[in-house]
Design an enzyme around this catalytic site. Structure first.
Site, PDB file in Angstrom:
ATOM      1  N   THR A  16      12.053 -52.982  19.382  1.00 37.45           N
ATOM      2  CA  THR A  16      11.687 -53.347  17.516  1.00 37.45           C
ATOM      3  C   THR A  16      12.531 -54.310  16.944  1.00 37.45           C
ATOM      4  O   THR A  16      12.461 -54.166  16.453  1.00 37.45           O
ATOM      5  CB  THR A  16      11.074 -52.116  17.155  1.00 37.45           C
ATOM      6  N   GLY A  17      13.754 -54.485  18.100  1.00 39.39           N
ATOM      7  CA  GLY A  17      14.580 -55.464  17.059  1.00 39.39           C
ATOM      8  C   GLY A  17      14.796 -56.944  16.658  1.00 39.39           C
ATOM      9  O   GLY A  17      14.365 -56.948  17.852  1.00 39.39           O
ATOM     10  N   LYS A  21      12.514 -59.733  20.422  1.00 41.76           N
ATOM     11  CA  LYS A  21      11.471 -60.441  19.312  1.00 41.76           C
ATOM     12  C   LYS A  21      11.865 -61.375  19.223  1.00 41.76           C
ATOM     13  O   LYS A  21      10.918 -62.247  19.951  1.00 41.76           O
ATOM     14  CB  LYS A  21      11.956 -60.227  17.799  1.00 41.76           C
ATOM     15  N   ASP A  87      14.485 -41.093  20.563  1.00 44.32           N
ATOM     16  CA  ASP A  87      15.830 -40.956  20.301  1.00 44.32           C
ATOM     17  C   ASP A  87      15.997 -41.222  21.893  1.00 44.32           C
ATOM     18  O   ASP A  87      16.591 -40.301  22.388  1.00 44.32           O
ATOM     19  CB  ASP A  87      16.473 -40.196  19.032  1.00 44.32           C
ATOM     20  N   VAL A  88      16.733 -42.173  22.109  1.00 39.73           N
ATOM     21  CA  VAL A  88      17.928 -42.251  23.200  1.00 39.73           C
ATOM     22  C   VAL A  88      18.942 -40.996  23.604  1.00 39.73           C
ATOM     23  O   VAL A  88      18.946 -41.213  24.362  1.00 39.73           O
ATOM     24  CB  VAL A  88      18.453 -43.913  23.635  1.00 39.73           C
ATOM     25  N   LYS A 150      26.214 -58.063  24.581  1.00 39.47           N
ATOM     26  CA  LYS A 150      27.835 -58.922  24.327  1.00 39.47           C
ATOM     27  C   LYS A 150      27.672 -58.095  22.655  1.00 39.47           C
ATOM     28  O   LYS A 150      26.415 -57.313  22.556  1.00 39.47           O
ATOM     29  CB  LYS A 150      28.427 -59.668  23.984  1.00 39.47           C
ATOM     30  N   ASP A 179      25.903 -63.324  29.223  1.00 37.57           N
ATOM     31  CA  ASP A 179      26.756 -63.827  28.821  1.00 37.57           C
ATOM     32  C   ASP A 179      25.507 -65.286  28.468  1.00 37.57           C
ATOM     33  O   ASP A 179      25.710 -66.439  29.291  1.00 37.57           O
ATOM     34  CB  ASP A 179      27.537 -65.105  28.865  1.00 37.57           C
ATOM     35  N   HIS A 180      24.944 -65.505  27.066  1.00 35.66           N
ATOM     36  CA  HIS A 180      23.682 -66.470  27.550  1.00 35.66           C
ATOM     37  C   HIS A 180      24.265 -68.143  27.118  1.00 35.66           C
ATOM     38  O   HIS A 180      23.290 -68.933  27.839  1.00 35.66           O
ATOM     39  CB  HIS A 180      22.792 -65.895  25.717  1.00 35.66           C
ATOM     40  N   HIS A 242      31.630 -66.579  25.805  1.00 32.99           N
ATOM     41  CA  HIS A 242      30.764 -67.835  26.271  1.00 32.99           C
ATOM     42  C   HIS A 242      32.161 -69.104  26.101  1.00 32.99           C
ATOM     43  O   HIS A 242      32.167 -69.802  27.615  1.00 32.99           O
ATOM     44  CB  HIS A 242      30.298 -67.903  24.939  1.00 32.99           C
ATOM     45  N   LYS A 342      32.108 -70.826  11.993  1.00 30.73           N
ATOM     46  CA  LYS A 342      30.198 -71.114  11.444  1.00 30.73           C
ATOM     47  C   LYS A 342      30.422 -71.906  10.127  1.00 30.73           C
ATOM     48  O   LYS A 342      31.826 -72.695   9.855  1.00 30.73           O
ATOM     49  CB  LYS A 342      30.431 -69.513  10.806  1.00 30.73           C
TER      50      LYS A 342
END
Ligand code: NAP
Length: 495
Positions: A16-17, A21, A87-88, A150, A179-180, A242, A342
């Site tokens: 659900t995160g 999504k 709950d895991v 990560k 590592d996308h 990265h 950023k």
């Protein structure tokens, strides 16, 4: 590795995160659409929120429609999705998950192949792995694989601890560390540009290359990740993984073969050859920055310390520039400059390889310089390659002018490069771990980064904030190159 369409169940912990999504559901959908996966698959979502299979399917459908901006008319795809709320940390529920998986494997004719994708905070990785093993979910007739996101640790010590925990349940070969950046088309292209072209490899060394610059800039601030980011910072969030992965791909020796093990072992050698930076050398090689207020595309934005969930006296860096030396035969003396941050001027990831000047300037004996040859690899948002050469200025006697040979991947009709997650998920389903990080790479990069973060954590950055939002970072990042007689090449799309 099988060329047949992979058959497996994918269990997504944290279904659900945000990651599930924005990236996972749309990627699975695209693989399905392109018929890269067969009808023999099932996806099981796990999270605490109370969903039924039905309401979860509606949720997945919405996320896909949002991502593809199209209505999902055929419901067959969605019918492969299931939900199991728990709950895991609660061991009891794993048995029920096991029964569900067995039932789905029978229903879809899946030979016990399971991917456990942990799209959750890393503090759960150890618990989930241990429970999967203890409750028998990893004992199947097929293969089982663990995919993790990560951050992989906070430093070498915590990464080691995390690794030991997951290794109790999964072998290194079963662990796929995402590592996308390694899923990006042009990052994968670095290797091809180097090893499939006779004109570059002979020049790819300290005799012909003056320096290599890697920039990964964002215009976004921390957004809603303040709580996580304020404890992480740009060094851990971007450099350890990265940026160092891109350095390794640019600097590695040609592998003996294009196998996972051969490629990874060449990358590890680069990371091991990085000149270690001791505590008292950090200022010589690295620069940290934090953004203050400023303007992004004409719109005023707040400084980092005013962002949600960020300490108003935060010492966390939102920008890093560094000079890396690779102490081996090929690269001795060639600086690799990296920078990432950023709230910078533009969103861009680019590599600039600057070649050394010609031995003698025949054209401007009195002073003007000739533009150096550059090979620019555009990673995002543009994808392509540009080679900067010199040609004769037309008309005027013997003057030179820089010209560009351009190849633009995403300007060509029909080339719609897949999202990184789509490629990586597919690789994982086929068992190809080449574009995932091996533990040895993770460990070597933490060893390099740790002394820098130790110094930065223990000394307050008195000049923070030291760059304006919408700029290219602090002055010191420019000085880092100026003292070597270089400068950053612009990152604008015209480069
Ligand atoms: P998120 O939006 O906070 O999602 C966390 C998920 O975990 C939710 O589905 C939550 O669902 C579930 N969850 C939390 N505690 C649980 C528990 N005790 N038992 C079962 N489920 C639980 O996080 P995210 O942004 O998707 O990120 C997931 C991981 O990917 C993190 O490690 C993050 O660092 C990494 N990552 C994310 C991105 C990204 O783009 N989002 C990029 C790179 C890496 P419930 O509340 O319903 O339980």
């Amino acid at each position: 590795m099988s060329s047949m369409k992979p058959k497996s169940t994918i269990v997504i912990f944290g279904a659900t995160g945000d990651l599930a999504k924005r990236k996972l559901f749309p990627s699975i959908y695209k693989l399905y659409q392109k018929q890269k996966i067969s009808e023999e698959f099932a996806v099981v979502g796990v999270a605490r929120r109370p969903h039924t299979h039905e309401s979860f399917r509606n949720y997945v459908k919405e996320t896909i429609e949002e991502a593809t901006k199209q209505e999902l008319i055929d419901e067959t795809f969605i019918s492969h999705f299931y939900y199991h709320p728990f709950d895991v940390t609660n061991t009891d529920s794993y048995q029920q998950l096991k029964s569900l998986l067995e039932q789905l494997e029978e229903q879809y004719n899946i030979p016990g192949n399971r991917i456990f994708y942990l799209a959750m905070a890393p503090e759960f990785f150890g618990t989930i792995s241990a429970n999967l093993k203890a409750e028998g979910l990893t004992a199947t007739n097929g293969w089982t694989r663990l995919v993790i996101e990560k951050p992989f640790g906070h430093n070498l010590q915590t990464a080691q601890k995390l690794n030991e925990e997951i290794r109790q349940a999964f072998s290194e070969k079963q662990i796929f560390r995402i590592d996308h950046y390694l899923g990006k088309e042009m990052v994968q292209n670095i290797e091809v540009i180097r090893f499939a072209n006779a004109i570059f490899e002979p020049l790819w060394n300290n005799r012909f290359i003056a320096n290599i610059q890697i920039t990964s800039s964002e215009t976004l601030g921390v957004e809603d990740r303040g709580r996580y980011y304020d404890h992480s910072g740009a060094l851990r969030d971007m450099v350890q993984n990265h940026m160092l992965q891109m350095v390794a791909l640019l600097a590695m020796e040609p592998p003996i073969k294009l196998t996972t093990d051969d490629i990874r072992s060449e990358k590890v050698k680069v990371l091991r050859a990085l000149r270690p930076i001791s505590h008292d050398e950090v200022d010589q090689y690295f620069v940290r920055g934090q953004y203050g207020r400023g303007f992004i595309r004409g719109k005023e934005v707040v400084g980092y310390r005013e962002e949600n969930n960020v300490d108003p006296n935060s010492n966390t860096e939102t920008f890093v520039a560094g000079k890396l030396m690779i102490d081996n035969f090929r690269w001795a003396g060639v600086p690799f400059y990296i920078r990432t941050g950023k709230r910078m001027t533009e969103k861009s990831t680019k590599i600039v390889v600057q070649f050394k000047d010609v031995p003698m300037n025949l054209y401007y004996p009195t002073g003007e310089t000739i533009h150096p040859n550059l090979l620019v690899i555009h990673i995002q948002p543009d994808e392509g390659i540009t080679l900067h050469l010199n040609a004769k200025k037309s008309g005027e006697s013997m003057k030179t002018t820089p010209i560009k040979l351009d190849y633009c991947n995403n300007c060509i009709d029909g080339i719609n490069t897949p999202e990184a997650y789509e490629k990586l998920l597919y690789d994982c389903m086929r068992g190809d771990a080449t574009n995932f990080t091996h533990w040895d790479e993770v460990a070597s990069s933490w060893s390099f980064v740790d002394p820098i973060s130790e110094v930065w954590e223990n000394t307050k950055a008195v000049d923070f904030p030291n760059y304006e939002a919408g700029s290219m970072g602090p002055k010191a990042a420019d000085q880092l190159l100026e003292k070597d007689g270089f400068h950053w090449w612009p990152i604008s799309s015209t480069m």
